[in-house]
Design an enzyme around this catalytic site. Structure first.
Site, PDB file in Angstrom:
ATOM      1  N   ARG A 224      61.838  21.503   4.147  1.00 33.80           N
ATOM      2  CA  ARG A 224      60.946  20.332   4.037  1.00 33.80           C
ATOM      3  C   ARG A 224      61.622  19.288   2.942  1.00 33.80           C
ATOM      4  NH1 ARG A 224      59.126  21.590   7.941  1.00 33.80           N
ATOM      5  NH2 ARG A 224      56.921  21.925   8.659  1.00 33.80           N
ATOM      6  N   GLU A 253      59.570  10.430   6.695  1.00 36.90           N
ATOM      7  CA  GLU A 253      60.066  10.441   8.160  1.00 36.90           C
ATOM      8  C   GLU A 253      59.241   9.489   9.150  1.00 36.90           C
ATOM      9  OE1 GLU A 253      60.293  14.621   9.342  1.00 36.90           O
ATOM     10  OE2 GLU A 253      61.596  15.204   7.551  1.00 36.90           O
ATOM     11  N   HIS A 272      65.220  15.712  11.608  1.00 33.89           N
ATOM     12  CA  HIS A 272      64.406  16.651  11.761  1.00 33.89           C
ATOM     13  C   HIS A 272      64.270  17.542  13.207  1.00 33.89           C
ATOM     14  CE1 HIS A 272      60.338  18.129  10.037  1.00 33.89           C
ATOM     15  NE2 HIS A 272      61.093  19.250  10.531  1.00 33.89           N
TER      16      HIS A 272
END
Length: 324
Positions: A224, A253, A272
């Protein structure tokens, strides 16, 4: 007897839930309608796993679902006080992303060691420039996170000839304890973060951690974004005290276009996507449906999150080789 109601927090494309026909009533909602429909649901499928809507909608009057499933490996967006204090069971998508993420990490290791980025740039320039590159085999990697993803990363890196040390919350067969991490960082050529996000792992990789690493070491984060103090990583890369890094996850993000991370020397940025292979959403849907079959039959659910730990506890790890 009325059918149970499955409420889906939607994201495109929608999950294929045809197998629920005749056994459950499927309802859909978005962030704006979740709070209104939550009291009528027996099960909540958090298909939009990047949303914080559940955190905002959960407090309030009325019943709450007995089971919440998130279509992600991480459950940090669900670890808020009201849900933690409830009797609701939380499950996650553990197991879907293990192989793809391990492949992604291995690809980064090979790409950085073999200088592929420079090779592609030279090809575009039509320049023939012979170079020497690093040997991966014989190096050492520290993988932080001893769950299924971390273990699969370890297995894959071992196949490349790396010696691998897994680090988890506590020591057990083949896994070193988290309090040993500071002493292990200085031995590693590759440091990979694949840990769950908990209070103990938030900001784990900061200036002090990067200072302990060898200047020839590289850092990869597929956990993360909040595991890393990004300004400290930027400083280490710009100062040359760290040879390189790759981030697939970020504090914010999508990564803003004006973020300094885009231009940091030696940093690989990806959006991601390390676990997202063709068909991954179908795999997530099938996993939920398999778990629904168990719930519907009154059988124990799999991938039940320990609310105190913040993740699904790992089983015995005695099959993992001890650190050589």
């Amino acid at each position: 007897m009325s059918q149970p109601r499955v409420l889906v927090l939607d994201a495109e494309p929608l999950p294929r839930l045809d197998r629920l026909s005749g056994r459950a009533e499927v309802l859909h909602c978005d962030e704006a309608t979740l709070a209104e429909r939550l009291p009528s649901a027996d099960v909540l499928l958090v298909w939009d796993f990047l949303s914080d809507a559940v955190r905002h909608a959960w407090p309030g009057p009325g019943n709450r679902p007995a089971w919440v499933h998130t279509a992600s490996a991480g459950v940090d967006r669900l670890l808020f006080p009201e849900l933690l204090a409830s009797d609701t069971v939380i499950t996650n998508a553990r197991g879907v992303f293990d192989g793809p993420i391990a492949e992604y990490v291995a690809g980064l290791v090979l790409s950085m060691a073999k200088d592929f980025r420079v090779g592609w740039e030279l090809q575009r320039e039509r320049r023939w420039l012979h170079r020497e590159t690093e040997k991966v085999a014989g190096g050492r990697a520290v993988v932080v996170g001893s769950g299924p993803i971390g273990r699969r990363i370890g297995e894959t890196l071992r196949a490349l000839g790396l010696g691998v040390t897994l680090v988890g919350r506590r020591a057990r067969g083949g896994v070193r304890a988290a309090d040993e991490l500071p002493g292990l960082l200085g031995l590693a050529d590759w440091v990979v973060c694949a840990a769950p996000l908990t209070p103990a792992t938030t900001g784990l990789f900061d200036a002090a951690a990067f200072a302990r690493m060898k200047p020839t070491a590289r850092f990869i984060n597929v956990g993360r974004g909040q595991h890393v103090v990004e300004r400290d990583l930027v400083a280490a890369l710009r100062a040359g005290t760290l040879a390189g890094a790759a981030l697939d996850v970020f504090e914010n993000e999508p990564l803003p276009a004006d973020s300094p991370l885009w231009d940091v020397p030696g940093l690989v940025v990806s959006p991601h996507m390390s676990g997202d292979t063709f068909g991954w959403r179908n795999d997530l849907g099938e996993q939920f449906l398999d778990n629904f079959d168990r719930w519907y039959a009154g059988e124990p659910l799999f991938n039940v999150v320990d609310k105190d730990l913040g993740y699904v506890p790992s089983g015995p790890s005695s099959d993992l080789p001890e650190e050589p």
